[in-house]
Design an enzyme around this catalytic site. Structure first.
Site, PDB file in Angstrom:
ATOM      1  CE1 TYR A   1      -3.821  -5.357   8.230  1.00 57.06           C
ATOM      2  CE2 TYR A   1      -2.769  -6.256  10.189  1.00 57.06           C
ATOM      3  CZ  TYR A   1      -3.575  -5.304   9.583  1.00 57.06           C
ATOM      4  OH  TYR A   1      -4.132  -4.297  10.351  1.00 57.06           O
TER       5      TYR A   1
ATOM      6  CG  ASP B   1      -3.393   3.713   6.523  1.00 55.10           C
ATOM      7  OD1 ASP B   1      -3.967   4.174   7.526  1.00 55.10           O
ATOM      8  OD2 ASP B   1      -2.155   3.645   6.415  1.00 55.10           O
TER       9      ASP B   1
END
Length: 292
Positions: free
Chosen positions: A124, A60
């Site tokens: 991540y 995002d």
């Protein structure tokens, strides 16, 4: 004879604050996607047909990548040899300047390879900054690269206890962004580790502590990582108890997720995308077909 296009796997990194996310957006927006710039650079290579980047992992606006991945087909004019991996990386980087986007590597892969569907895992990291009583205490070079949760300190032991409930295979519907629930929300979290982390510069105040939440899975739901990190931070702040994480999982309802427990985008980094080496091997016949 018409030459077959050559398929490449590229790894690339970017500073996400500058972009609307990694995926392509309409070019008339104030912020556009990283993919817009990648494909603009690829067109500067004058391929016989447009080269599209097929992105492995969506990120995002504000989320960074140390190493995202994509594949693209490059169809050169007849009589021109396919790019080698280093040649393609160098050429793309030349045309990406001065954007904070960098091609780390490029390599030929089979024509059947797909960057998204062949990925075996994605990792991540989320950077947390502890010890800040006020946002003004965040070092200049760390802004947009970490999250300093309000209150300054966190109960790391409680957060680690809560993290154990998230490991393994679960229905993560509660940790999916509302309105984006897929048909299947079962995911397997292979790793969730909370560990001390270095600052970007060693000159930062000794009163500040950096921590990383590292998570690994084959795939994640939309905003799952940010919701998991936010929930763990809420546990560290005492707003949730460790066992509340298990209760949230069992509810399987994104609307049950506490509205205050969403971690911001700025601290999140896509660290790596992993593949099986067997999926990357190019047969000799396919290499030669690009020279036809």
């Amino acid at each position: 004879m018409v030459c077959a296009p050559a398929r490449y796997l590229v790894f690339f990194q970017y500073f996400g604050t500058r972009y609307s996310g990694v995926m392509e957006t309409k070019s008339d927006q104030a912020l556009v996607g990283v993919q817009n710039y990648l494909e603009r650079a690829a067109q500067q290579l004058r391929p016989s047909s447009p080269s599209r980047f097929h992105i492995s992992s969506r990120t995002d606006a504000g989320v960074h990548a140390l190493a995202n991945a994509a594949h693209l087909d490059v169809h050169r004019a007849p009589g021109r040899a396919p790019f080698t991996g280093p040649q393609l990386a160098q050429a793309l980087n030349h045309h990406l300047r001065p954007e904070p986007i960098c091609i780390l590597s490029a390599q030929r892969v089979p024509s059947t390879f797909h960057a998204r569907f062949c990925a075996v895992s994605r990792t991540y990291i989320y950077r947390l900054l502890l010890g800040c009583a006020h946002p003004s205490q965040i070092p200049v070079f760390e802004r947009d690269l970490c999250w300093a949760p309000p209150g300054g300190c966190l109960d790391i032991g409680a957060m680690r206890e809560a993290a154990q409930f998230l490991l393994g295979t679960h229905d993560f519907s509660t940790f999916c962004s509302p309105g984006s629930e897929p048909r299947g929300a079962v995911r397997t979290l292979q790793q969730l580790q909370l560990r001390p982390a270095p600052a970007l510069l060693a000159r930062h105040s000794r009163e500040l502590e950096f921590w990383e939440v590292k998570v690994k899975s084959k795939a994640f739901l939309y905003r799952q990582v940010r919701r998991m990190v936010g929930a763990l931070v809420a546990v560290g702040q005492g707003r949730l108890a460790p066992e509340h994480i298990q209760e949230l999982l069992e509810l399987k309802d994104s609307r049950a997720f506490p509205s205050y427990a969403m971690a911001p985008a700025s601290g999140l980094f896509l660290e790596s995308v992993e593949y099986n080496q067997a999926d990357l091997a190019v047969a000799a016949a396919e290499e030669l077909s690009g020279l036809s």
